[in-house]
Design an enzyme around this catalytic site. Structure first.
Site, PDB file in Angstrom:
ATOM      1  N   ASP A  64       0.874  -1.177   0.000  1.00 45.90           N
ATOM      2  CA  ASP A  64       0.000   0.000   0.000  1.00 45.90           C
ATOM      3  C   ASP A  64       0.906   1.219   0.000  1.00 45.90           C
ATOM      4  OD1 ASP A  64      -2.767  -0.601  -0.061  1.00 45.90           O
ATOM      5  OD2 ASP A  64      -2.707  -1.296   1.996  1.00 45.90           O
ATOM      6  N   ARG A  72       4.471   3.380   2.690  1.00 47.77           N
ATOM      7  CA  ARG A  72       5.183   2.496   3.614  1.00 47.77           C
ATOM      8  C   ARG A  72       6.672   2.809   3.711  1.00 47.77           C
ATOM      9  NH1 ARG A  72       0.536   1.698   5.834  1.00 47.77           N
ATOM     10  NH2 ARG A  72      -0.823   0.187   4.799  1.00 47.77           N
ATOM     11  N   ARG A 150      -6.782  11.117   1.076  1.00 47.75           N
ATOM     12  CA  ARG A 150      -6.365  10.058   0.144  1.00 47.75           C
ATOM     13  C   ARG A 150      -7.145  10.161  -1.173  1.00 47.75           C
ATOM     14  NH1 ARG A 150      -7.413   4.705   3.374  1.00 47.75           N
ATOM     15  NH2 ARG A 150      -6.446   3.746   1.528  1.00 47.75           N
ATOM     16  N   LYS A 180      -9.566   1.511  -5.898  1.00 47.92           N
ATOM     17  CA  LYS A 180     -10.213   1.137  -4.641  1.00 47.92           C
ATOM     18  C   LYS A 180     -10.945   2.346  -4.060  1.00 47.92           C
ATOM     19  CE  LYS A 180      -6.017   1.894  -1.894  1.00 47.92           C
ATOM     20  NZ  LYS A 180      -4.925   1.280  -1.118  1.00 47.92           N
ATOM     21  N   HIS A 181     -12.028   2.170  -3.279  1.00 46.42           N
ATOM     22  CA  HIS A 181     -12.601   0.905  -2.774  1.00 46.42           C
ATOM     23  C   HIS A 181     -14.011   0.798  -3.333  1.00 46.42           C
ATOM     24  CE1 HIS A 181      -9.651   2.432   0.168  1.00 46.42           C
ATOM     25  NE2 HIS A 181      -9.332   1.164   0.385  1.00 46.42           N
ATOM     26  N   HIS A 193     -11.720  -0.716   9.232  1.00 42.55           N
ATOM     27  CA  HIS A 193     -10.697  -1.441   9.973  1.00 42.55           C
ATOM     28  C   HIS A 193     -11.222  -1.833  11.362  1.00 42.55           C
ATOM     29  CE1 HIS A 193      -8.209   0.644   6.972  1.00 42.55           C
ATOM     30  NE2 HIS A 193      -7.351  -0.333   7.138  1.00 42.55           N
ATOM     31  N   ASP A 263     -10.409  -6.713   0.201  1.00 44.34           N
ATOM     32  CA  ASP A 263      -9.638  -5.922   1.158  1.00 44.34           C
ATOM     33  C   ASP A 263      -9.195  -6.864   2.277  1.00 44.34           C
ATOM     34  OD1 ASP A 263      -8.426  -3.767   2.397  1.00 44.34           O
ATOM     35  OD2 ASP A 263     -10.166  -2.461   2.266  1.00 44.34           O
TER      36      ASP A 263
END
Length: 363
Positions: A64, A72, A150, A180-181, A193, A263
């Protein structure tokens, strides 16, 4: 022999353990997703990705790495990619005074988005990473903390064109992409999450706005990740476990034929299906039955990794029991995401003309 490797799993640290290698060698495992904990520096990352490919050359190494707060790798030379909202804001900036020119902001924003895609993809590929889960196609309604900056913009037309530009940059770097998503996570406040978000809007409203980029990009998108969101006007299951969303709408109505990733199955939004908490194996089977080609289980290799082993064993058992059958077409879609060209080495990339120009175009 299994003809379909649908599982994307993670590894615990900065180097492979014997347990990691055994899991990656399993024929049901098709790839690895990396996180910040797998990063120390570029030399270590290159060694890690090479060791993964040494287990199986066809494993898809994913991350990601969108830019902004979802990136990351941020040190040892990696460029800090702006959040996608920065490109949406550039779209609206047509200059002032004598510099004003109507529509110029949109064109600069598209050029900058292509540059960002190229920089992002080229840097990752120089370190042995095959694939990034980007771009975000969610709309920015200003209510979702987990999406927020985002997203490119609120207007689905702007999102579509900026995403297409970013995708072009990724392709120039030899990297595939993932929208996505699906059909959209931006309207709900809850974070999948930790909760199960519910979007109660009508199907026509969702299709007209949030899902519109998927239809407009259906001929160029290479993969899609559905949302762990329930849209009760369409189906009682989250989109990633819904044949209605994935087969009837995404593949049938919107005519998308690329790979579909679930996901992360460890997210709260994936653990409750039809009102009950299910195992990772049952969640994976449900996602595959609904139309996913590939399923992700993240952050479960830590410690002894019992949950990863249970999923691999559970899916193998589900196959032997006839609860799930491998798909040759799904395997073709997975393999199509692997890079087809050799990457530029890091030192060569740093002086490459297209790369240096791309850096200058970033907002």
């Amino acid at each position: 022999m299994t003809e379909h490797s649908p599982l994307i799993i993670d590894v615990a640290g900065t180097a492979l353990t014997a347990a990691d290698r055994a899991r990656l060698a399993h024929p049901l495992v098709g790839g690895v997703i990396l996180f910040a904990r797998n990063w120390q520096d570029r030399a270590q990352l290159l060694q890690l990705t090479a060791s993964i490919k040494a287990v199986r050359a066809d494993l898809l190494i994913c991350v990601d790495h969108e830019g902004g707060r979802v990136q990351r790798f941020k040190t040892d030379g990696f460029t800090h990619i702006p959040p996608m909202r920065a490109f949406g804001e550039l779209w609206l900036d047509d200059g002032q005074g004598r510099a004003y020119r109507e529509g110029s902001g949109a064109l600069r924003a598209m050029d900058a988005a292509t540059a960002a895609g190229y920089v992002l993809g080229a840097e990752l590929r120089a370190c042995g990473v095959d694939f990034s889960f980007t771009p975000v196609l969610d709309l920015d309604y200003g209510v979702s903390g987990v999406i927020g900056d985002r997203a490119f913009a609120r207007d689905p037309r702007v999102v579509t064109l900026l995403a297409r530009a970013l995708m072009q940059g990724l392709l120039q770097a030899g990297m595939a992409h993932c929208g996505k998503h699906f059909p959209g996570h931006g309207f709900v406040q809850a974070d999948s999450h930790t909760e199960i978000p519910v979007d109660r809007r009508s199907f026509s409203a969702i299709l007209h706005d949030d899902a519109a980029p998927y239809g407009w990009l259906s001929s160029s998108l290479q993969s899609v990740m559905p949302a762990h969101v329930i849209y009760p006007q369409v189906d009682s299951r989250p989109a990633g476990f819904s044949a209605r969303w994935l087969q009837d709408i995404l593949r049938g109505q919107l005519r998308f034929d690329g790979a579909i990733f679930s996901d992360d199955l460890s997210m709260e939004g994936a653990r409750r299906i039809d009102g009950r908490t299910v195992s990772y194996t049952d969640a994976a089977v449900a996602a595959l039955q609904a139309g996913c080609d590939l399923v992700l289980l993240c952050n479960q290799s830590l410690g002894e990794g019992h949950e990863v082993d249970a999923l691999i064993g559970g899916l193998a058992q589900a196959q032997s029991q006839g609860r799930w059958q491998p798909s040759a077409r799904s395997e073709e879609r997975r393999l199509a995401l692997l890079p087809e060209t050799l990457p530029l080495a890091w030192d060569e990339l740093m002086v490459h003309g297209a790369y240096m120009r791309a850096l200058d175009l970033l907002p």
